[in-house]
Design a protein around this motif. Structure first.
Motif, mmCIF file in Angstrom:
data_model
loop_
_atom_site.group_PDB
_atom_site.id
_atom_site.type_symbol
_atom_site.label_atom_id
_atom_site.label_comp_id
_atom_site.label_asym_id
_atom_site.label_seq_id
_atom_site.Cartn_x
_atom_site.Cartn_y
_atom_site.Cartn_z
ATOM 1 N N THR A 9 0.837 -1.196 0.000
ATOM 2 C CA THR A 9 0.000 0.000 0.000
ATOM 3 C C THR A 9 0.874 1.249 0.000
ATOM 4 O OG1 THR A 9 -1.762 -1.156 1.142
ATOM 5 C CG2 THR A 9 -1.799 1.240 1.256
ATOM 6 N N ALA A 10 1.921 1.256 0.806
ATOM 7 C CA ALA A 10 2.842 2.398 0.844
ATOM 8 C C ALA A 10 3.558 2.548 -0.492
ATOM 9 C CB ALA A 10 3.850 2.223 1.981
ATOM 10 N N LEU A 11 3.957 1.441 -1.074
ATOM 11 C CA LEU A 11 4.619 1.465 -2.378
ATOM 12 C C LEU A 11 3.680 2.038 -3.434
ATOM 13 C CD1 LEU A 11 7.191 0.624 -3.932
ATOM 14 C CD2 LEU A 11 6.112 -1.599 -4.289
ATOM 15 N N SER A 12 2.442 1.610 -3.402
ATOM 16 C CA SER A 12 1.443 2.106 -4.346
ATOM 17 C C SER A 12 1.205 3.606 -4.152
ATOM 18 C CB SER A 12 0.128 1.338 -4.167
ATOM 19 O OG SER A 12 -0.861 1.832 -5.029
ATOM 20 N N GLN A 13 1.142 4.050 -2.923
ATOM 21 C CA GLN A 13 0.954 5.474 -2.651
ATOM 22 C C GLN A 13 2.163 6.283 -3.128
ATOM 23 O OE1 GLN A 13 0.175 5.330 1.550
ATOM 24 N NE2 GLN A 13 -2.042 5.188 1.251
ATOM 25 N N SER A 19 3.813 9.680 -9.889
ATOM 26 C CA SER A 19 3.041 9.862 -11.113
ATOM 27 C C SER A 19 2.362 11.235 -11.130
ATOM 28 C CB SER A 19 1.997 8.746 -11.224
ATOM 29 O OG SER A 19 1.262 8.873 -12.404
ATOM 30 N N LEU A 20 1.825 11.652 -9.997
ATOM 31 C CA LEU A 20 1.196 12.969 -9.886
ATOM 32 C C LEU A 20 2.218 14.075 -10.145
ATOM 33 C CD1 LEU A 20 -1.233 14.786 -9.118
ATOM 34 C CD2 LEU A 20 -0.468 14.568 -6.738
ATOM 35 N N LEU A 21 3.392 13.963 -9.536
ATOM 36 C CA LEU A 21 4.441 14.963 -9.742
ATOM 37 C C LEU A 21 4.835 15.032 -11.211
ATOM 38 C CD1 LEU A 21 6.474 17.023 -8.612
ATOM 39 C CD2 LEU A 21 8.048 15.094 -8.228
ATOM 40 N N HIS A 22 5.068 13.893 -11.827
ATOM 41 C CA HIS A 22 5.442 13.855 -13.237
ATOM 42 C C HIS A 22 4.368 14.510 -14.100
ATOM 43 C CE1 HIS A 22 5.529 12.082 -17.286
ATOM 44 N NE2 HIS A 22 6.832 12.223 -17.161
ATOM 45 N N GLY A 23 3.123 14.150 -13.864
ATOM 46 C CA GLY A 23 2.022 14.701 -14.648
ATOM 47 C C GLY A 23 1.914 16.210 -14.524
ATOM 48 N N ASP A 137 3.132 16.237 0.511
ATOM 49 C CA ASP A 137 3.255 14.874 -0.010
ATOM 50 C C ASP A 137 4.241 14.793 -1.172
ATOM 51 O OD1 ASP A 137 1.382 13.889 1.797
ATOM 52 O OD2 ASP A 137 -0.291 14.337 0.444
ATOM 53 N N LEU A 138 4.422 15.901 -1.884
ATOM 54 C CA LEU A 138 5.307 15.913 -3.050
ATOM 55 C C LEU A 138 6.695 16.491 -2.749
ATOM 56 C CD1 LEU A 138 2.793 17.048 -5.832
ATOM 57 C CD2 LEU A 138 3.481 14.721 -5.193
#
Length: 165
Positions: A9-13, A19-23, A137-138
């Motif tokens: 779950t932590a890995l997925s988060q 992915s959010l940062l890249h986007g 978070d980022l």
């Protein structure tokens, strides 16, 4: 009910945050490059990669290497090269020592556009990272990006010694 593995779950988060940062970064740079230079992020990346070619050993990239460098399939890279070639920013040529080899160079117009677009790309990247750093978070990912150095990919020696136009 299936138990959830906390490590997964932590890995997925973490992956979602990356992915959010890249986007966000890519979208910010895309808007800036489109508005200022009529270039997409992919077009800019392709021009940048191809502009780094040289006449020394391994200095010219085959299409598969170019595709890997811009993170596209070979067919998508070929379409992208064709679009930029149609705009007069790239040119393809046959390797004089191996007629099976087709290589691509950035034209003078392509180099000029890349030089004009580079400050826009760099400023947009900095702006996107600064904005992302305000998100708790980022922020750790931003710090990691700021300390990374791009790996230098191993390039096989290519036999074509065609110079730039």
């Amino acid at each position: 009910m299936t138990a959830t593995n906390p490590a997964l779950t932590a890995l997925s988060q973490g992956w979602c945050a990356l992915s959010l940062l890249h986007g966000r970064i890519e979208a910010h740079i895309e808007r800036a490059l489109q508005a200022g230079h009529d270039l997409s992020v992919r077009e800019y990346s392709l021009l940048d990669v191809l502009s780094r070619q040289h006449d020394g050993d391994g200095g010219h990239l085959q299409m598969k290497q170019v595709a890997d460098a811009v993170v596209l399939s070979q067919s998508a890279t070929t379409r992208l090269v064709t679009r930029l070639e149609d705009r007069g920013l790239l040119e393809r040529y046959l390797c004089p020592t191996d007629r099976r080899g087709i290589y691509t160079n950035v034209t003078a117009a392509g180099l000029k556009l890349l030089d004009e677009a580079r400050p826009t790309n760099d400023a947009a990247l900095r702006e996107a990272l600064d904005e992302a750093a305000t998100n708790p978070d980022l922020a750790p990912l931003v710090r990691a990006v700021e300390t990374l150095k791009a790996p230098v990919p191993a390039q096989p020696v290519l036999e074509c010694g065609h110079g730039r136009s």
